[in-house]
Design an enzyme around this catalytic site. Structure first.
Site, PDB file in Angstrom:
ATOM      1  N   GLU A   1       0.877  -1.160   0.000  1.00  0.00           N
ATOM      2  CA  GLU A   1       0.000   0.000   0.000  1.00  0.00           C
ATOM      3  C   GLU A   1       0.919   1.216   0.000  1.00  0.00           C
ATOM      4  O   GLU A   1       1.669   1.426   0.952  1.00  0.00           O
ATOM      5  CB  GLU A   1      -0.859  -0.031   1.257  1.00  0.00           C
ATOM      6  CG  GLU A   1      -2.251   0.499   1.050  1.00  0.00           C
ATOM      7  CD  GLU A   1      -3.057   0.441   2.330  1.00  0.00           C
ATOM      8  OE1 GLU A   1      -3.058   1.437   3.048  1.00  0.00           O
ATOM      9  OE2 GLU A   1      -3.658  -0.612   2.608  1.00  0.00           O
TER      10      GLU A   1
ATOM     11  N   ASP B   1      -5.664   9.582   9.363  1.00  0.00           N
ATOM     12  CA  ASP B   1      -4.403   9.079   9.902  1.00  0.00           C
ATOM     13  C   ASP B   1      -4.050   9.641  11.269  1.00  0.00           C
ATOM     14  O   ASP B   1      -4.340  10.778  11.583  1.00  0.00           O
ATOM     15  CB  ASP B   1      -3.258   9.387   8.932  1.00  0.00           C
ATOM     16  CG  ASP B   1      -3.287   8.478   7.734  1.00  0.00           C
ATOM     17  OD1 ASP B   1      -3.284   7.248   7.942  1.00  0.00           O
ATOM     18  OD2 ASP B   1      -3.345   8.978   6.599  1.00  0.00           O
TER      19      ASP B   1
ATOM     20  N   TYR C   1     -11.233  -3.717   2.903  1.00  0.00           N
ATOM     21  CA  TYR C   1     -10.423  -3.190   3.990  1.00  0.00           C
ATOM     22  C   TYR C   1     -11.340  -2.972   5.186  1.00  0.00           C
ATOM     23  O   TYR C   1     -12.202  -2.115   5.158  1.00  0.00           O
ATOM     24  CB  TYR C   1      -9.794  -1.866   3.546  1.00  0.00           C
ATOM     25  CG  TYR C   1      -8.693  -1.331   4.440  1.00  0.00           C
ATOM     26  CD1 TYR C   1      -8.841  -1.215   5.818  1.00  0.00           C
ATOM     27  CD2 TYR C   1      -7.489  -0.906   3.878  1.00  0.00           C
ATOM     28  CE1 TYR C   1      -7.830  -0.713   6.612  1.00  0.00           C
ATOM     29  CE2 TYR C   1      -6.465  -0.387   4.670  1.00  0.00           C
ATOM     30  CZ  TYR C   1      -6.655  -0.293   6.033  1.00  0.00           C
ATOM     31  OH  TYR C   1      -5.655   0.222   6.818  1.00  0.00           O
TER      32      TYR C   1
END
Lengths: 409, 266
Positions: B45, B56, B170
């Site tokens: 990734e 994040d 995911y």
């Protein structure tokens, strides 16, 4: 008539929900709760009651007689949001969202703040409703706005300084969103402007519409008509949208004033609509200041409340359709207008609002005495005294600053 | 059959490490991809550094900051992929990018660059199902994996997202942003099971997995793991060695050994 936002939360091409998957359900939950609340007369009643009894609404509409005379053009009226409890329009929205949080059974608030006015409003309503409140604030803004940080802490809120990026509102907002992603199940995120993912721009606008609605009524009572032009400052744009929205379908010219900082031909500005391009920031598609690779550029303004790189998506749409005209005022123009208003009217405006005043004075001069111009005085300048003192001590040329406001222009 | 499914059929669990393009520099990124492949990665990734990464945590945020200082951007990051290929990287490379850089390139331009550089797929954490239809359809037409994410809050959206996803799904392990976690809520296993039940494709669990032991536990229910922050933290520790010509190989070996600990735990 098209109603904005549409079902996807869009205002024309702008708006939407560009957020991590984790937040999609919480946003939907919020929208459903809001729509239910908005349709519930008891909710509206409680909101209106608090605005009146707690915040002190309706706020005055003041005819700026001395300025009108010294400028010698249109009559200048000021909508006095500075007279609200906590000193700015931000409380209108904070009361509304706190009621919504209560209705949703959430008693922990998260907020982001730039100048601190939204943070103070959030901390205030949290205290009033017995809620916990965590306010994210850029470390640079913590420095610039010490008075408001102290106020928030007195009110029992926790102020979290954010050290990433430029340490200002953009970074505080990132951090608040990140914190919300982690705690979305039991925390209510109270956004302070008409920015962020849908439904926030709609919710904040609806809670701020009271500014324009009240102004319209007061203006009609006073003059029997509508103002010719309405002017408000635009950072994220909540006072402006609140003021403009009720006038959108009237024959009234609407003007938003962005922060030009050191000048829009320099990199130091926050003139998002004037100089920005369309992109995604904080979950919304709108105009923003960015580089060719989509990295967001740190904005600049002397006003902590205006240095935000994006703008509410509805403003982006209103700019695109031409319904509202967006211009900008520099730090210096705002400081000059602030001094002039203080000296001639005995009103200490927030530096944010002074941007609108600066352009209003120039525009009023070109209008005839039969015409009128309404300016949103979104907040009072007490919180900016520290910044003003610093500006006077040398960041800004002292002579230039003091040479303002003799009345001749 | 999809590549990720074929790995499962060979009794291999997915191990998908995340690295940020340009951290610590472009050359190291290419070398790191190969080291991770040697360690047994199923795919890479490749994170595009971004100024405002909402999904994040601090570790990946810092990596983005370092890469941006190096002058990395989405175009240069894609250009690293052919270099990885020349270096011997054969596993798929999936771009992890926020939506704004894609928007600024323009969709046509973006897809042209994806093709030109043989990028295998795409993951955009701030482009949820309701906003991604056009890009998703385009990826399908161009034979690119469009990786979708599901979160513990997805509930009613789970099924439609799973069915529209491609490659692998995911599965975000817990509320919050990327970053190492010491413990996981026990509900995570039930959640992964729910995701597995509706997903027609392999399910890789990500966000917070920072040890081989955690990977092993996740793999008892899921089909594999995505590991980001703990690898980035390792790179942060090895930052200076990775940049030094004399020490780079040793540092790469350390990264490889660290990554292998996730593969071997399975």
């Amino acid at each position: 008539m098209i109603m904005y936002p549409d079902i996807k939360g869009r205002y024309g091409d702008f708006g939407g929900k560009f957020v991590p998957e984790t937040l999609m359900e919480p946003l939907e939950e919020l929208e459903n709760a809001y729509r239910e609340a908005a349709a519930d007369p008891a909710f509206k009643e409680e909101y209106v009651h608090l605005l009146k009894e707690y915040s002190g609404r309706p706020t005055a509409l003041t005819f700026a007689e001395n300025l009108t005379k010294s400028i010698g053009g249109a009559s200048i009226y000021l909508k006095r949001e500075d007279l609200n409890h906590t000193g700015a329009h931000k409380i209108n929205n904070a009361i509304g969202q706190a009621l919504l949080a209560k209705r949703m059974g959430k008693n922990q608030l998260i907020a982001e703040t730039g100048a601190g006015q939204h943070g103070v409003a959030a901390a205030t309503v949290a205290a009033k409703f017995g809620m916990k409140c965590k306010v994210f604030m850029g470390a640079e803004d913590v420095e610039r706005q010490q008075l408001n940080v102290f106020r928030m802490e007195l009110l029992g809120a926790e102020v979290v300084p954010v050290h990433s990026g430029n340490k200002t509102l953009k970074d505080a907002t990132n951090e608040a969103i990140r914190y919300w992603v982690q705690h979305c199940e039991d925390h209510f995120y109270m956004i302070g402007s008409v920015v962020g993912p849908h439904p926030y721009p709609m919710i904040v606008r609806d809670f701020q519409k009271v500014i324009g609605e009240e102004s319209k009524k007061q203006f009609a009572e006073r003059t029997g008509g509508l103002p010719d032009k309405v002017i408000a400052c635009v950072g994220g744009g909540s006072n402006a949208i609140g003021m403009f929205h009720p006038f959108l379908h009237d024959d009234v010219e609407l003007i938003g004033v962005e922060a030009a900082g050191k000048g829009i031909d320099t990199p130091l500005h926050a003139a998002t609509i004037t100089k920005g391009t369309s992109g995604v920031i904080h979950g919304s598609l709108t105009y923003l200041i960015q580089d060719e690779f989509g990295q967001i550029i740190e904005p600049y303004s002397i006003s902590a409340g205006l240095d935000y790189p994006g703008v509410g998506p509805e403003h982006a749409h209103l700019a695109d359709t031409g319904r509202v005209q967006y211009i900008s005022a520099t730090d210096q123009e705002a400081l000059d207008a602030l001094h002039r208003t203080a000296k001639e009217e005995g009103l200490l405006a927030a530096i944010e609002s002074a941007h609108a005043l600066a352009k209003a004075f120039i525009i009023a001069e070109t209008m005839s005495p039969e015409q009128s111009i309404l300016v949103c005085l979104s907040g009072r300048g007490d919180k900016d005294v520290h910044t003003l003192m610093k500006a006077l001590k040398g960041e800004v040329d002292q002579d230039e600053l003091l040479s303002v406001s003799s009345g001749s222009k | 059959m999809n590549y990720f499914q074929s790995l499962l059929d060979q009794n291999k669990k997915l191990f998908i490490p995340f690295i940020t393009a340009g951290d610590p520099d472009a050359e190291a990124t290419v070398d790191l991809a190969l080291a991770l492949q040697k360690a047994g990665a199923s795919a890479i990734e490749l994170g595009i550094p971004y100024s405002d990464p909402l999904a994040d945590g601090p570790v990946i945020q810092r990596a983005s900051g370092r890469a941006l200082k190096q002058g990395m951007n989405i175009v240069k990051a894609m250009e690293l992929v052919p270099q990885m290929r020349e270096n011997g990287v054969e596993i798929p490379v999936i771009l992890f990018t926020y939506y704004n850089p894609v928007l600024q390139l323009g969709e046509e331009n973006f897809f042209a660059l994806m093709r030109e550089n043989n990028v295998d797929g795409l993951l955009i954490p701030d482009l949820p199902f309701e906003e991604n239809e056009r890009i998703r359809t385009r990826c399908k037409a161009e034979n690119l994996y469009f990786i979708s994410m599901v979160a513990p809050t997805s509930s009613s959206r789970l099924k439609k997202i799973a069915q529209a996803s491609d490659g692998f799904l995911y599965c975000v392990s817990s509320l919050g942003v990327t970053g190492e976690r010491k413990t996981f809520d026990q509900n995570v296993f039930q959640f992964i099971n729910e995701v597995k039940a509706v997903s027609p494709i392999p399910v890789a669990v990500g966000f917070g997995i920072s040890s081989g032991e955690q990977a092993r536990k996740m793999n008892e229910v899921g089909d594999g793991v995505v590991v980001g922050s703990s690898i980035i933290r390792k790179l942060e520790e090895l930052h200076d060695q990775l940049l030094s010509e004399a020490d780079r190989n040793e540092a790469l070996q350390k990264v490889e050994a660290f990554a292998r600990s996730f593969v071997q735990s399975v």
